[in-house]
Motif scaffolding. Sequence first.
Motif, PDB file in Angstrom:
ATOM      1  N   ASP A 163      45.455  38.503 -13.225  1.00 28.15           N
ATOM      2  CA  ASP A 163      46.175  39.353 -14.049  1.00 28.15           C
ATOM      3  C   ASP A 163      44.743  39.605 -14.717  1.00 28.15           C
ATOM      4  N   SER A 164      43.760  39.829 -14.144  1.00 29.23           N
ATOM      5  CA  SER A 164      41.754  40.117 -14.426  1.00 29.23           C
ATOM      6  C   SER A 164      41.739  41.596 -13.682  1.00 29.23           C
ATOM      7  N   PRO A 165      40.497  42.420 -14.395  1.00 28.69           N
ATOM      8  CA  PRO A 165      39.746  43.566 -12.849  1.00 28.69           C
ATOM      9  C   PRO A 165      39.799  43.250 -12.188  1.00 28.69           C
ATOM     10  N   LEU A 166      38.311  42.161 -12.130  1.00 30.31           N
ATOM     11  CA  LEU A 166      38.496  41.875 -11.571  1.00 30.31           C
ATOM     12  C   LEU A 166      38.843  40.834  -9.932  1.00 30.31           C
ATOM     13  N   GLY A 167      39.906  40.190 -10.593  1.00 30.75           N
ATOM     14  CA  GLY A 167      40.619  39.487  -9.620  1.00 30.75           C
ATOM     15  C   GLY A 167      41.780  41.181  -8.434  1.00 30.75           C
ATOM     16  N   ARG A 168      41.720  41.470  -9.591  1.00 32.08           N
ATOM     17  CA  ARG A 168      42.062  42.850  -8.987  1.00 32.08           C
ATOM     18  C   ARG A 168      41.037  43.420  -7.742  1.00 32.08           C
ATOM     19  N   ARG A 169      40.006  43.548  -8.232  1.00 33.20           N
ATOM     20  CA  ARG A 169      39.083  44.677  -7.826  1.00 33.20           C
ATOM     21  C   ARG A 169      38.966  43.200  -6.110  1.00 33.20           C
ATOM     22  N   TYR A 170      38.450  41.965  -5.812  1.00 23.57           N
ATOM     23  CA  TYR A 170      38.566  41.194  -5.316  1.00 23.57           C
ATOM     24  C   TYR A 170      39.895  41.276  -3.908  1.00 23.57           C
ATOM     25  N   LEU A 171      40.977  41.198  -5.005  1.00 23.93           N
ATOM     26  CA  LEU A 171      42.171  41.541  -3.936  1.00 23.93           C
ATOM     27  C   LEU A 171      42.057  43.027  -2.636  1.00 23.93           C
ATOM     28  N   ASP A 172      41.402  44.019  -4.387  1.00 16.22           N
ATOM     29  CA  ASP A 172      41.644  45.727  -3.445  1.00 16.22           C
ATOM     30  C   ASP A 172      40.709  45.184  -2.439  1.00 16.22           C
ATOM     31  N   ALA A 173      39.499  44.718  -1.887  1.00 17.65           N
ATOM     32  CA  ALA A 173      38.417  44.418  -1.594  1.00 17.65           C
ATOM     33  C   ALA A 173      39.112  43.803  -0.156  1.00 17.65           C
ATOM     34  N   ILE A 174      39.550  42.838  -0.422  1.00 16.39           N
ATOM     35  CA  ILE A 174      40.406  42.585   1.089  1.00 16.39           C
ATOM     36  C   ILE A 174      41.400  43.387   1.273  1.00 16.39           C
ATOM     37  N   ARG A 175      42.256  44.139   0.804  1.00 17.69           N
ATOM     38  CA  ARG A 175      42.913  44.914   2.063  1.00 17.69           C
ATOM     39  C   ARG A 175      41.913  46.339   2.235  1.00 17.69           C
ATOM     40  N   GLU A 176      40.887  46.625   1.144  1.00 19.05           N
ATOM     41  CA  GLU A 176      40.409  47.711   2.547  1.00 19.05           C
ATOM     42  C   GLU A 176      39.665  47.174   3.479  1.00 19.05           C
ATOM     43  N   GLU A 177      39.502  46.050   3.334  1.00 20.40           N
ATOM     44  CA  GLU A 177      38.301  45.176   4.446  1.00 20.40           C
ATOM     45  C   GLU A 177      39.624  45.266   5.991  1.00 20.40           C
ATOM     46  N   VAL A 178      40.806  44.467   5.552  1.00 22.69           N
ATOM     47  CA  VAL A 178      41.879  44.518   6.280  1.00 22.69           C
ATOM     48  C   VAL A 178      42.419  45.938   7.054  1.00 22.69           C
ATOM     49  N   SER A 179      42.359  46.568   6.310  1.00 23.93           N
ATOM     50  CA  SER A 179      42.830  48.280   6.751  1.00 23.93           C
ATOM     51  C   SER A 179      41.863  48.510   7.776  1.00 23.93           C
ATOM     52  N   ARG A 180      40.818  48.453   7.124  1.00 27.88           N
ATOM     53  CA  ARG A 180      39.586  48.604   8.062  1.00 27.88           C
ATOM     54  C   ARG A 180      39.942  47.838   9.284  1.00 27.88           C
ATOM     55  N   ARG A 181      39.869  46.961   9.494  1.00 33.33           N
ATOM     56  CA  ARG A 181      39.582  46.157  10.640  1.00 33.33           C
ATOM     57  C   ARG A 181      41.578  46.545  11.738  1.00 33.33           C
ATOM     58  N   HIS A 182      42.233  47.229  10.853  1.00 30.78           N
ATOM     59  CA  HIS A 182      43.531  47.390  11.424  1.00 30.78           C
ATOM     60  C   HIS A 182      43.808  47.209  13.206  1.00 30.78           C
ATOM     61  N   SER A 183      44.390  46.007  13.441  1.00 35.37           N
ATOM     62  CA  SER A 183      44.783  45.697  15.084  1.00 35.37           C
ATOM     63  C   SER A 183      45.658  47.014  15.512  1.00 35.37           C
ATOM     64  N   PRO A 184      45.051  46.848  17.134  1.00 32.82           N
ATOM     65  CA  PRO A 184      46.320  47.457  17.350  1.00 32.82           C
ATOM     66  C   PRO A 184      47.294  47.012  18.498  1.00 32.82           C
ATOM     67  N   PHE A 185      47.218  45.654  17.588  1.00 34.42           N
ATOM     68  CA  PHE A 185      48.332  45.348  18.129  1.00 34.42           C
ATOM     69  C   PHE A 185      49.527  44.995  17.107  1.00 34.42           C
ATOM     70  N   ARG A 186      49.078  45.204  16.060  1.00 30.96           N
ATOM     71  CA  ARG A 186      49.894  45.050  14.296  1.00 30.96           C
ATOM     72  C   ARG A 186      50.879  46.589  14.516  1.00 30.96           C
ATOM     73  N   ARG A 187      52.326  46.473  14.593  1.00 32.70           N
ATOM     74  CA  ARG A 187      52.612  47.514  15.019  1.00 32.70           C
ATOM     75  C   ARG A 187      53.903  48.252  13.323  1.00 32.70           C
ATOM     76  N   SER A 188      53.859  47.257  11.972  1.00 31.57           N
ATOM     77  CA  SER A 188      54.402  47.329  11.398  1.00 31.57           C
ATOM     78  C   SER A 188      53.437  46.326   9.845  1.00 31.57           C
ATOM     79  N   ARG A 189      53.924  47.210   8.734  1.00 31.37           N
ATOM     80  CA  ARG A 189      52.927  47.399   7.373  1.00 31.37           C
ATOM     81  C   ARG A 189      52.941  46.304   7.311  1.00 31.37           C
ATOM     82  N   GLN A 190      51.782  45.141   6.635  1.00 33.08           N
ATOM     83  CA  GLN A 190      51.389  44.149   6.139  1.00 33.08           C
ATOM     84  C   GLN A 190      52.193  43.916   4.156  1.00 33.08           C
TER      85      GLN A 190
END
Length: 203
Positions: A163-190
């Motif tokens: 519910d806060s801008p900083l919290g959402r930015r924190y969550l977005d940073a997790i998403r970005e890093e997870v996306s950047r490290r996309h595993s070749p074994f992952r075949r579906s969206r998470q």
Amino acid sequence: MPVRRHTANIVLALTKKFAVWCLFTLGTGLGCGIVVDGRLIEGSHSHGAMSGHITIDVRDDARICPCGQPGHLEAYVSGVAPGEAAVEFMEDGRKTSLNSRIESGAMLTPLVIAEEAAAGDALSLELVLDTARYLAVGNCEHDAHDRPGCRAVGGGINFGGPDSPLGRRYLDAIREEVSRRHSPFRRSRQQLIMLRSAAMPAT
Ligand SMILES: [Zn+2]
């Protein structure tokens, strides 16, 4: 809706929707649960998802985990980790508004760091985003073997939560890093979601 009921409803919904999903909780330590086909993985001695003790840093000067081993994820994302990192940066001469908080008697808790990050302090924001990136690295370790359909992040330390801008930015940073490290074994969206917490703890 009370936070516990909110959390319980989400847990039930995720268990129905995903064959495999993970929950990470950040507090004084790092907790993790992995649910497969509706059952929580217990493993030996109920240590089925001890993700806090995944090694993410193999450098000689890696931080020491509370378990005594170097480089474990928990040493980089637990409640004391941002404060310890802040001290290291300040000893290296980084300018930060955290100095004035210390002078006024405050401890370098995640709450204080979140407050200064929200107020525009660059180092505090860096500490929040570093926590996100480290958590994402640990999250990605599950890709190779569990292939979770969803990751949920909860616990008292969420830098203001969804519910806060900083919290959402924190969550977005997790998403970005997870996306950047996309595993070749992952075949579906998470999916990656953040649970609401009752309050940000003072430690
Ligand atoms: Zn450890």
